[in-house]
Design a protein around this motif. Structure first.
Motif, PDB file in Angstrom:
ATOM      1  N   MET A   1       0.853  -1.194   0.000  1.00 34.58           N
ATOM      2  CA  MET A   1       0.000   0.000   0.000  1.00 34.58           C
ATOM      3  C   MET A   1       0.891   1.247   0.000  1.00 34.58           C
ATOM      4  O   MET A   1       1.833   1.344   0.766  1.00 34.58           O
ATOM      5  CB  MET A   1      -0.903  -0.005   1.232  1.00 34.58           C
ATOM      6  CG  MET A   1      -1.978   1.066   1.177  1.00 34.58           C
ATOM      7  SD  MET A   1      -3.132   0.927   2.558  1.00 34.58           S
ATOM      8  CE  MET A   1      -4.129  -0.427   1.987  1.00 34.58           C
ATOM      9  N   ALA A   2       0.602   2.176  -0.890  1.00 34.36           N
ATOM     10  CA  ALA A   2       1.457   3.357  -1.049  1.00 34.36           C
ATOM     11  C   ALA A   2       1.333   4.301   0.141  1.00 34.36           C
ATOM     12  O   ALA A   2       0.239   4.662   0.543  1.00 34.36           O
ATOM     13  CB  ALA A   2       1.079   4.081  -2.336  1.00 34.36           C
ATOM     14  N   ARG A   3       2.493   4.661   0.698  1.00 34.42           N
ATOM     15  CA  ARG A   3       2.524   5.643   1.786  1.00 34.42           C
ATOM     16  C   ARG A   3       3.692   6.575   1.568  1.00 34.42           C
ATOM     17  O   ARG A   3       4.689   6.222   0.946  1.00 34.42           O
ATOM     18  CB  ARG A   3       2.681   4.958   3.148  1.00 34.42           C
ATOM     19  CG  ARG A   3       1.419   4.275   3.602  1.00 34.42           C
ATOM     20  CD  ARG A   3       1.474   3.901   5.062  1.00 34.42           C
ATOM     21  NE  ARG A   3       0.331   3.082   5.405  1.00 34.42           N
ATOM     22  CZ  ARG A   3      -0.874   3.547   5.674  1.00 34.42           C
ATOM     23  NH1 ARG A   3      -1.099   4.840   5.645  1.00 34.42           N
ATOM     24  NH2 ARG A   3      -1.858   2.746   5.968  1.00 34.42           N
ATOM     25  N   TYR A   4       3.597   7.777   2.107  1.00 32.34           N
ATOM     26  CA  TYR A   4       4.696   8.730   1.982  1.00 32.34           C
ATOM     27  C   TYR A   4       5.848   8.296   2.875  1.00 32.34           C
ATOM     28  O   TYR A   4       5.682   8.106   4.080  1.00 32.34           O
ATOM     29  CB  TYR A   4       4.236  10.138   2.380  1.00 32.34           C
ATOM     30  CG  TYR A   4       5.344  11.160   2.280  1.00 32.34           C
ATOM     31  CD1 TYR A   4       5.727  11.668   1.048  1.00 32.34           C
ATOM     32  CD2 TYR A   4       6.034  11.583   3.411  1.00 32.34           C
ATOM     33  CE1 TYR A   4       6.748  12.584   0.940  1.00 32.34           C
ATOM     34  CE2 TYR A   4       7.066  12.494   3.319  1.00 32.34           C
ATOM     35  CZ  TYR A   4       7.416  12.996   2.076  1.00 32.34           C
ATOM     36  OH  TYR A   4       8.446  13.897   1.979  1.00 32.34           O
ATOM     37  N   ILE A   5       7.030   8.097   2.278  1.00 38.60           N
ATOM     38  CA  ILE A   5       8.202   7.689   3.056  1.00 38.60           C
ATOM     39  C   ILE A   5       9.367   8.654   2.820  1.00 38.60           C
ATOM     40  O   ILE A   5      10.511   8.340   3.124  1.00 38.60           O
ATOM     41  CB  ILE A   5       8.637   6.241   2.721  1.00 38.60           C
ATOM     42  CG1 ILE A   5       8.867   6.090   1.201  1.00 38.60           C
ATOM     43  CG2 ILE A   5       7.622   5.232   3.213  1.00 38.60           C
ATOM     44  CD1 ILE A   5       9.479   4.757   0.809  1.00 38.60           C
ATOM     45  N   GLY A   6       9.067   9.825   2.268  1.00 40.43           N
ATOM     46  CA  GLY A   6      10.092  10.820   1.997  1.00 40.43           C
ATOM     47  C   GLY A   6      10.457  11.620   3.240  1.00 40.43           C
ATOM     48  O   GLY A   6      10.066  11.273   4.360  1.00 40.43           O
ATOM     49  N   PRO A   7      11.206  12.720   3.053  1.00 39.61           N
ATOM     50  CA  PRO A   7      11.636  13.538   4.190  1.00 39.61           C
ATOM     51  C   PRO A   7      10.470  14.207   4.911  1.00 39.61           C
ATOM     52  O   PRO A   7       9.678  14.927   4.304  1.00 39.61           O
ATOM     53  CB  PRO A   7      12.572  14.574   3.559  1.00 39.61           C
ATOM     54  CG  PRO A   7      12.260  14.564   2.101  1.00 39.61           C
ATOM     55  CD  PRO A   7      11.736  13.214   1.776  1.00 39.61           C
ATOM     56  N   SER A   8      10.369  13.951   6.220  1.00 40.71           N
ATOM     57  CA  SER A   8       9.241  14.480   6.991  1.00 40.71           C
ATOM     58  C   SER A   8       9.338  15.999   7.189  1.00 40.71           C
ATOM     59  O   SER A   8       8.318  16.682   7.249  1.00 40.71           O
ATOM     60  CB  SER A   8       9.150  13.777   8.345  1.00 40.71           C
ATOM     61  OG  SER A   8      10.354  13.920   9.069  1.00 40.71           O
ATOM     62  N   LYS A  59      -4.045  14.017   7.153  1.00 42.81           N
ATOM     63  CA  LYS A  59      -3.676  12.748   6.514  1.00 42.81           C
ATOM     64  C   LYS A  59      -2.206  12.427   6.721  1.00 42.81           C
ATOM     65  O   LYS A  59      -1.842  11.306   7.062  1.00 42.81           O
ATOM     66  CB  LYS A  59      -3.988  12.815   5.015  1.00 42.81           C
ATOM     67  CG  LYS A  59      -5.452  12.567   4.659  1.00 42.81           C
ATOM     68  CD  LYS A  59      -5.702  12.822   3.173  1.00 42.81           C
ATOM     69  CE  LYS A  59      -4.755  12.032   2.301  1.00 42.81           C
ATOM     70  NZ  LYS A  59      -4.888  12.398   0.876  1.00 42.81           N
ATOM     71  N   TYR A  60      -1.345  13.416   6.512  1.00 40.39           N
ATOM     72  CA  TYR A  60       0.098  13.208   6.723  1.00 40.39           C
ATOM     73  C   TYR A  60       0.404  12.965   8.199  1.00 40.39           C
ATOM     74  O   TYR A  60       1.218  12.117   8.552  1.00 40.39           O
ATOM     75  CB  TYR A  60       0.889  14.431   6.238  1.00 40.39           C
ATOM     76  CG  TYR A  60       1.192  14.425   4.755  1.00 40.39           C
ATOM     77  CD1 TYR A  60       2.054  13.470   4.205  1.00 40.39           C
ATOM     78  CD2 TYR A  60       0.644  15.375   3.904  1.00 40.39           C
ATOM     79  CE1 TYR A  60       2.346  13.471   2.849  1.00 40.39           C
ATOM     80  CE2 TYR A  60       0.930  15.382   2.544  1.00 40.39           C
ATOM     81  CZ  TYR A  60       1.786  14.427   2.022  1.00 40.39           C
ATOM     82  OH  TYR A  60       2.075  14.416   0.681  1.00 40.39           O
ATOM     83  N   MET A  61      -0.251  13.724   9.060  1.00 35.70           N
ATOM     84  CA  MET A  61      -0.002  13.650  10.500  1.00 35.70           C
ATOM     85  C   MET A  61      -0.249  12.238  11.037  1.00 35.70           C
ATOM     86  O   MET A  61       0.543  11.695  11.808  1.00 35.70           O
ATOM     87  CB  MET A  61      -0.909  14.655  11.207  1.00 35.70           C
ATOM     88  CG  MET A  61      -0.608  14.880  12.669  1.00 35.70           C
ATOM     89  SD  MET A  61      -1.789  16.059  13.384  1.00 35.70           S
ATOM     90  CE  MET A  61      -1.271  17.616  12.662  1.00 35.70           C
ATOM     91  N   GLU A  66      -5.997   8.485   1.239  1.00 36.29           N
ATOM     92  CA  GLU A  66      -7.196   9.227   0.839  1.00 36.29           C
ATOM     93  C   GLU A  66      -8.477   8.410   0.992  1.00 36.29           C
ATOM     94  O   GLU A  66      -9.463   8.874   1.566  1.00 36.29           O
ATOM     95  CB  GLU A  66      -7.045   9.698  -0.611  1.00 36.29           C
ATOM     96  CG  GLU A  66      -8.213  10.519  -1.137  1.00 36.29           C
ATOM     97  CD  GLU A  66      -8.390  11.835  -0.385  1.00 36.29           C
ATOM     98  OE1 GLU A  66      -9.541  12.167  -0.050  1.00 36.29           O
ATOM     99  OE2 GLU A  66      -7.383  12.513  -0.132  1.00 36.29           O
ATOM    100  N   ARG A  67      -8.457   7.195   0.488  1.00 37.85           N
ATOM    101  CA  ARG A  67      -9.674   6.365   0.537  1.00 37.85           C
ATOM    102  C   ARG A  67     -10.033   6.020   1.984  1.00 37.85           C
ATOM    103  O   ARG A  67     -11.199   6.033   2.369  1.00 37.85           O
ATOM    104  CB  ARG A  67      -9.471   5.097  -0.281  1.00 37.85           C
ATOM    105  CG  ARG A  67     -10.745   4.257  -0.428  1.00 37.85           C
ATOM    106  CD  ARG A  67     -10.525   3.065  -1.315  1.00 37.85           C
ATOM    107  NE  ARG A  67     -10.288   3.453  -2.701  1.00 37.85           N
ATOM    108  CZ  ARG A  67     -10.057   2.589  -3.678  1.00 37.85           C
ATOM    109  NH1 ARG A  67     -10.018   1.286  -3.412  1.00 37.85           N
ATOM    110  NH2 ARG A  67      -9.865   3.005  -4.909  1.00 37.85           N
TER     111      ARG A  67
END
Length: 201
Positions: A1-8, A59-61, A66-67
């Protein structure tokens, strides 16, 4: 499942607040990211833009897609009471967030990993679904053979329970949900009414 893993820090600078917790890099650069972050004149934001930004921030927090977020909002809107507060209650009741609030993990991202790797139990049974919705009375604990994990012992060192809706038992490394949190028990800077207005369009 796609999640943000970049620089916080980059995301925190985008919203101009440390949404992932204390961040020394953010304190040095509080302006938006990008080549022209310090100098670019920002156009006046529309009402829709402000509402969308608030939703994206939450959402990021909490690390919600999104879904998933849309489904949680739908559940919140069907409940009696104030939709915005219902939304925050349901988000706070997610297992990964409860693990983070109890101090078992230093961040929500670390909490999600602990849950996914089967280190966390709910009422004595291993649960590896981070979006699992906890209820009042549930006991969230650390699996017996996981209690010596460095990430858990490190997070719990000097830990004190700061949340009145949770009860922590240091001897058994478990916590009980006394009740779902009211709005004033959620410390994050969230304007939930903007999210309600966005979904009401």
């Amino acid at each position: 499942m796609a999640r943000y893993i970049g620089p916080s820090t980059k995301i925190a600078r985008k919203f101009r607040e440390p949404i992932f917790g204390p961040d020394k890099s953010f304190e040095r650069k509080t302006y938006p990211p990008g080549q022209h972050g310090q100098t670019k004149k920002r156009a006046k934001q529309s009402e829709y833009s402000i509402q969308l930004q608030e939703k994206q921030k939450v959402k990021y927090m909490y690390g919600i897609l999104e879904r998933q977020f849309a489904k949680i909002f739908d559940r919140a809107s069907r409940r009696s009471g104030i939709t915005g507060e219902n939304l925050l209650q349901l988000i706070e009741a997610r297992l990964d967030n409860v693990v983070y609030r109890l101090g078992i993990a230093p961040t929500r991202m670390a909490a999600r990993q602990l849950v996914g790797h089967r280190h966390v139990t709910v009422n004595g049974k291993v649960v590896n679904i981070s979006s699992y919705t906890c209820k009042a009375g549930d006991v969230i604990g650390v699996r017996e053979r996981s209690k010596a994990l460095e990430v858990i012992t490190g997070a719990l060192t000097g830990h004190s329970n700061k949340h009145s809706w949770l009860e922590w038992d240091k001897s058994s490394l478990s916590g009980k949900i006394l009740n779902l949190p009211s709005r004033d028990q959620i410390p994050e800077n969230i304007k939930e009414q903007l999210i309600v207005e966005l979904y009401s369009k």
